[in-house]
Design an enzyme around this catalytic site. Structure first.
Site, PDB file in Angstrom:
ATOM      1  N   MET A  34       0.985  -1.251   0.055  1.00  0.00           N
ATOM      2  CA  MET A  34      -0.052   0.042   0.022  1.00  0.00           C
ATOM      3  C   MET A  34       0.789   1.422   0.259  1.00  0.00           C
ATOM      4  O   MET A  34       1.692   1.377   0.793  1.00  0.00           O
ATOM      5  CB  MET A  34      -0.654   0.163   1.441  1.00  0.00           C
ATOM      6  CG  MET A  34      -1.787   1.099   1.318  1.00  0.00           C
ATOM      7  SD  MET A  34      -2.578   1.145   3.059  1.00  0.00           S
ATOM      8  CE  MET A  34      -1.399   1.898   3.984  1.00  0.00           C
ATOM      9  N   SER A 108       3.355  -7.037   1.931  1.00  0.00           N
ATOM     10  CA  SER A 108       2.207  -6.690   2.576  1.00  0.00           C
ATOM     11  C   SER A 108       0.794  -6.986   1.674  1.00  0.00           C
ATOM     12  O   SER A 108       0.760  -8.159   1.331  1.00  0.00           O
ATOM     13  CB  SER A 108       2.198  -5.121   2.970  1.00  0.00           C
ATOM     14  OG  SER A 108       1.390  -4.806   3.915  1.00  0.00           O
ATOM     15  N   GLN A 109      -0.011  -6.120   1.557  1.00  0.00           N
ATOM     16  CA  GLN A 109      -1.104  -6.437   0.646  1.00  0.00           C
ATOM     17  C   GLN A 109      -0.943  -7.049  -0.438  1.00  0.00           C
ATOM     18  O   GLN A 109      -1.801  -7.789  -0.971  1.00  0.00           O
ATOM     19  CB  GLN A 109      -2.232  -5.256   0.588  1.00  0.00           C
ATOM     20  CG  GLN A 109      -1.735  -4.061  -0.328  1.00  0.00           C
ATOM     21  CD  GLN A 109      -2.731  -2.682  -0.265  1.00  0.00           C
ATOM     22  OE1 GLN A 109      -3.325  -2.438   0.399  1.00  0.00           O
ATOM     23  NE2 GLN A 109      -2.587  -2.082  -1.536  1.00  0.00           N
ATOM     24  N   ASP A 226       5.482  -6.564  14.648  1.00  0.00           N
ATOM     25  CA  ASP A 226       4.799  -5.648  13.847  1.00  0.00           C
ATOM     26  C   ASP A 226       3.718  -4.949  14.455  1.00  0.00           C
ATOM     27  O   ASP A 226       2.902  -5.387  15.169  1.00  0.00           O
ATOM     28  CB  ASP A 226       3.938  -6.746  12.668  1.00  0.00           C
ATOM     29  CG  ASP A 226       3.627  -5.964  11.459  1.00  0.00           C
ATOM     30  OD1 ASP A 226       2.983  -4.938  11.646  1.00  0.00           O
ATOM     31  OD2 ASP A 226       3.759  -6.573  10.570  1.00  0.00           O
ATOM     32  N   HIS A 282       6.953  -3.959  10.839  1.00  0.00           N
ATOM     33  CA  HIS A 282       6.360  -4.393   9.521  1.00  0.00           C
ATOM     34  C   HIS A 282       7.349  -3.979   8.342  1.00  0.00           C
ATOM     35  O   HIS A 282       7.773  -2.898   8.207  1.00  0.00           O
ATOM     36  CB  HIS A 282       5.121  -3.686   9.321  1.00  0.00           C
ATOM     37  CG  HIS A 282       4.142  -4.194   8.028  1.00  0.00           C
ATOM     38  ND1 HIS A 282       4.009  -5.303   8.100  1.00  0.00           N
ATOM     39  CD2 HIS A 282       3.646  -3.499   6.840  1.00  0.00           C
ATOM     40  CE1 HIS A 282       3.123  -5.511   7.073  1.00  0.00           C
ATOM     41  NE2 HIS A 282       3.055  -4.600   6.394  1.00  0.00           N
TER      42      HIS A 282
END
Ligand SMILES: *[C@@H]1O[C@H](CO)[C@@H](O)[C@H](O)[C@H]1NC(C)=O
Ligand SMILES: *[C@@H]1O[C@H](CO)[C@@H](O)[C@H](O)[C@H]1NC(C)=O
Length: 299
Positions: A34, A108-109, A226, A282
Site C-alpha cells: 500500500m 504486505s497487501q 509488527d 512491518h
C-alpha cells in the site's frame, strides 16, 4: 498494511551459492504494498536489483498497476482489488517470459493479492508464492500511517469507521476489501467483495482450492514486532477468534483449515506451507535476512 517504503538495512553480508542446474532461473513477479509503487529505488526497485544481482540472468517483473508510477501508487488505495487481480492475470498471461512458470513475491497487501492471482489464474503457473507480511485473514484496524500518506490514511480510517462494508466504500476502497470484523463475521461474509471470496467464506470454488494446491511452496513471512498490521497473526493466516478482538488463533485452529476449504490443511501436511518469522516491525528486514531466508525459494 504497509509502509510506503521498505526499511532495508543496507549492511550485512549477502552471499548465495547458486545451486541451479536448469536452463535458466525461474522468473520472479513482485507486487508492492500500500502506498508504494513498482519502481521506487528504495523499496521494490531495490529488491529487484538485489535479486538480479544474486541470481544472474533472472527476469524480474515488478508490477505496475496503471500507466504511471503515480497511478500505481493511487491504485493501491482506490482500485477495486478484483479489477487489479484481473489486470495482473492478463499481464502475466501475455508476458512471453513467464510462460514456463514463475515465482511470485508480494509485500504486505501484495501478498494476499498474489494469492488471488494463483487461485484465479492458473496460467502461466505460479511455482512458489512468498508473502512478505501479507494479511491473509484480513485486518481489523488501521493503526499507523506512513508519513507521506498520512492525510490519506486519516481519511481512509474515517471511511472504514463509517462502514467498511457499506457498498460505496467496499467497492472503491482497497483496504475495505480485506477488512475483517471479527465481531461481525456475518457482515464480512456477506459483503466483503474480495477477501471473503478468495477465502471461500460464501461458497466453495473448487478451482480456487486446486489452483492454490498446485503451488510448490507457500511461504508466509510474519514480522514478529509488527505494529502496523492488526492482528499480526494474519500474516501467518491466523486471526482473531470469532466474536472478540483480543485473542488470536493460528491457522490450524481456524474453520477454514479444519474444513480444508482452500487445501491449506493438505498443503500443511504435505510440507508445502512455510512459516517464517522476521525479527522487526512491518516490512523491516536486513539484506542478510532476505538473502538467507527468501532467496532459496527463488532459485
Ligand atoms: C471459480 O473461480 C474461477 C476462477 O476465478 C472462475 O472462473 C469460476 O467462475 C468460479 N466458479 C464459481 C462457481 O464461482
Ligand atoms: C498448529 O500450529 C502451531 C503453530 O502455529 C503449532 O505449534 C501446533 O503444533 C499446530 N498444531 C497442530 C495440531 O498441528
Amino acid at each position: 498494511m504497509a509502509l510506503p517504503r521498505l526499511l532495508i538495512l543496507l549492511i550485512g553480508f549477502c552471499g548465495l551459492s547458486s545451486g541451479r542446474s536448469r536452463a535458466g532461473p525461474v522468473p520472479l513477479v513482485i507486487w508492492h504494498g500500500m502506498g508504494d509503487s513498482c519502481c521506487n529505488p528504495e523499496s521494490m526497485g531495490y529488491i529487484k536489483k538485489l535479486v538480479e544481482k544474486k541470481i544472474p540472468g533472472i527476469y524480474v517483473l515488478s508490477l505496475k498497476i496503471g500507466r504511471t508510477v503515480i497511478e500505481d501508487m493511487e491504485n493501491s488505495f482506490f482500485l477495486n482489488v478484483n479489477d487489479q487481480v484481473a489486470f495482473v492475470c492478463d499481464k502475466l498471461a501475455k508476458d512471453p517470459q513467464l510462460q514456463g512458470g514463475y515465482n511470485a513475491m508480494g509485500f504486505s497487501q501484495g501478498g494476499q493479492f498474489l494469492r488471488a492471482v494463483v487461485q484465479r489464474c492458473p496460467s502461466p503457473p505460479m511455482i512458489n508464492l512468498i508473502s512478505v507480511g501479507g494479511q491473509h485473514q484480513g485486518v481489523y484496524g488501521f493503526p499507523r500511517c506512513p508519513g507521506e500518506s498520512s492525510h490519506l490514511c486519516d481519511w481512509i480510517r474515517k471511511m472504514l469507521d463509517i462502514g467498511a462494508y457499506a457498498k460505496p466504500i467496499q467497492q472503491r476502497l482497497v483496504q475495505a476489501q480485506y477488512w475483517h470484523d471479527p465481531l461481525n463475521e456475518e457482515e464480512y461474509r456477506k459483503n466483503s467483495v474480495f477477501l471473503a471470496d478468495i477465502n471461500q467464506e460464501r461458497c466453495i470454488n473448487k478451482t480456487y482450492k486446486t489452483n492454490l494446491m498446485s503451488l510448490k511452496k507457500f511461504v508466509m513471512v510474519r514480522f514478529l514486532k509488527d505494529s502496523m498490521v492488526d492482528p499480526p497473526a494474519s500474516e501467518w493466516f491466523g486471526y482473531y477468534r470469532s466474536g472478540q478482538a483480543k485473542e488470536t488463533i493460528p491457522l490450524n485452529e481456524t474453520a477454514l483449515y479444519k474444513e480444508d476449504r482452500l487445501g491449506l490443511k493438505e498443503m500443511d501436511q504435505g510440507g508445502k506451507l512455510v512459516f517464517l518469522g522476521a525479527a522487526g516491525d512491518h516490512l523491516q528486514f536486513s539484506k542478510e535476512w532476505f538473502c538467507e531466508n527468501i532467496l532459496p525459494f527463488l532459485q
